[in-house]
Write an enzyme that holds these catalytic residues in place. Sequence first.
Site, PDB file in Angstrom:
ATOM      1  N   CYS A 125      36.633  74.317   4.261  1.00 32.34           N
ATOM      2  CA  CYS A 125      36.264  75.671   4.221  1.00 32.34           C
ATOM      3  C   CYS A 125      36.442  76.360   5.578  1.00 32.34           C
ATOM      4  O   CYS A 125      37.697  76.631   5.847  1.00 32.34           O
ATOM      5  CB  CYS A 125      34.841  75.548   4.117  1.00 32.34           C
ATOM      6  SG  CYS A 125      33.846  76.863   3.585  1.00 32.34           S
ATOM      7  N   ASP A 182      38.750  79.508  -7.111  1.00 32.20           N
ATOM      8  CA  ASP A 182      37.871  79.736  -5.654  1.00 32.20           C
ATOM      9  C   ASP A 182      37.768  81.186  -5.616  1.00 32.20           C
ATOM     10  O   ASP A 182      38.755  81.993  -5.002  1.00 32.20           O
ATOM     11  CB  ASP A 182      38.668  79.318  -4.490  1.00 32.20           C
ATOM     12  CG  ASP A 182      37.595  79.177  -3.451  1.00 32.20           C
ATOM     13  OD1 ASP A 182      36.642  80.095  -3.280  1.00 32.20           O
ATOM     14  OD2 ASP A 182      38.231  78.504  -2.466  1.00 32.20           O
ATOM     15  N   HIS A 214      36.146  76.309  -5.101  1.00 32.07           N
ATOM     16  CA  HIS A 214      35.805  75.976  -3.594  1.00 32.07           C
ATOM     17  C   HIS A 214      34.819  74.801  -3.474  1.00 32.07           C
ATOM     18  O   HIS A 214      34.095  74.809  -4.177  1.00 32.07           O
ATOM     19  CB  HIS A 214      34.866  77.054  -2.885  1.00 32.07           C
ATOM     20  CG  HIS A 214      35.018  77.163  -1.410  1.00 32.07           C
ATOM     21  ND1 HIS A 214      36.104  77.702  -0.857  1.00 32.07           N
ATOM     22  CD2 HIS A 214      34.039  76.784  -0.662  1.00 32.07           C
ATOM     23  CE1 HIS A 214      35.942  77.659   0.696  1.00 32.07           C
ATOM     24  NE2 HIS A 214      34.662  77.037   0.622  1.00 32.07           N
TER      25      HIS A 214
END
Length: 245
Positions: A125, A182, A214
């Site tokens: 991330c 995502d 994600h």
Amino acid sequence: MDLTTERVQIPVGGATMGGYLARPADAERRPAVIVFMEIFGVNSHIRDVVERVAREGYVALAPDYFHRTGPGVEYGYDDEGMQKGMALLGQLQADEMIADARSAESYLKSRNDVKGDRIGAMGFCIGGHMTYLAACTTGVRAAASFYGGGIAAPKGPGGGESTVTRTPQIGGRILCLFGQEDTLIPQSQVETIRKALREADIDHEVVVYPGADHGFFCDQRATYNESAAKDAWQRVKKLFKAELG
């Protein structure tokens, strides 16, 4: 494999940054890998990744780059954790992130148990973004960026230049891993990253997993995707073995 783990303090300018370190419990000098956390801090998932990397034969270090605004935070993958983590994410500045990445690299190089010319990085991330930024601004030889958010956004952390514009500065090999589902990282941004790496003639691989969202690597998240996570881990191990030894 038996491991040694410890909490460490990493000098950053006139301050210190905490970190979690794991290594095989022997006296050998080994290559090292920096593990950059998500917005949830150096929590149990990140510590688990650090230990998984160490079991592959590396000195692994997760630096707490929230040390200026939320030192030591550990959040869960719930709405409260997301809200608190996003608040800290919004305070990150690219120059400070670069300083933290370079400090983590310097700290590893200073250790007698690390082969200082063989350091890699990986992250998730915003940690995947940090990994890409580190690949551009440090001497890491191999980088694995998992769903790095905002790399190709119009502006970088803190409002400066877009991180993707730094791509020609990458000196090692980079692996970028994304989920096709995502929504935080549009496929248009993935293609921008792919194009930048290709045009700069960087040694790279970009992988997009169909059906993955994600956070697909984290088995504590609802978006965990076992097949994508297993494939990604094999690619990371192959990358580090080839580039770090």
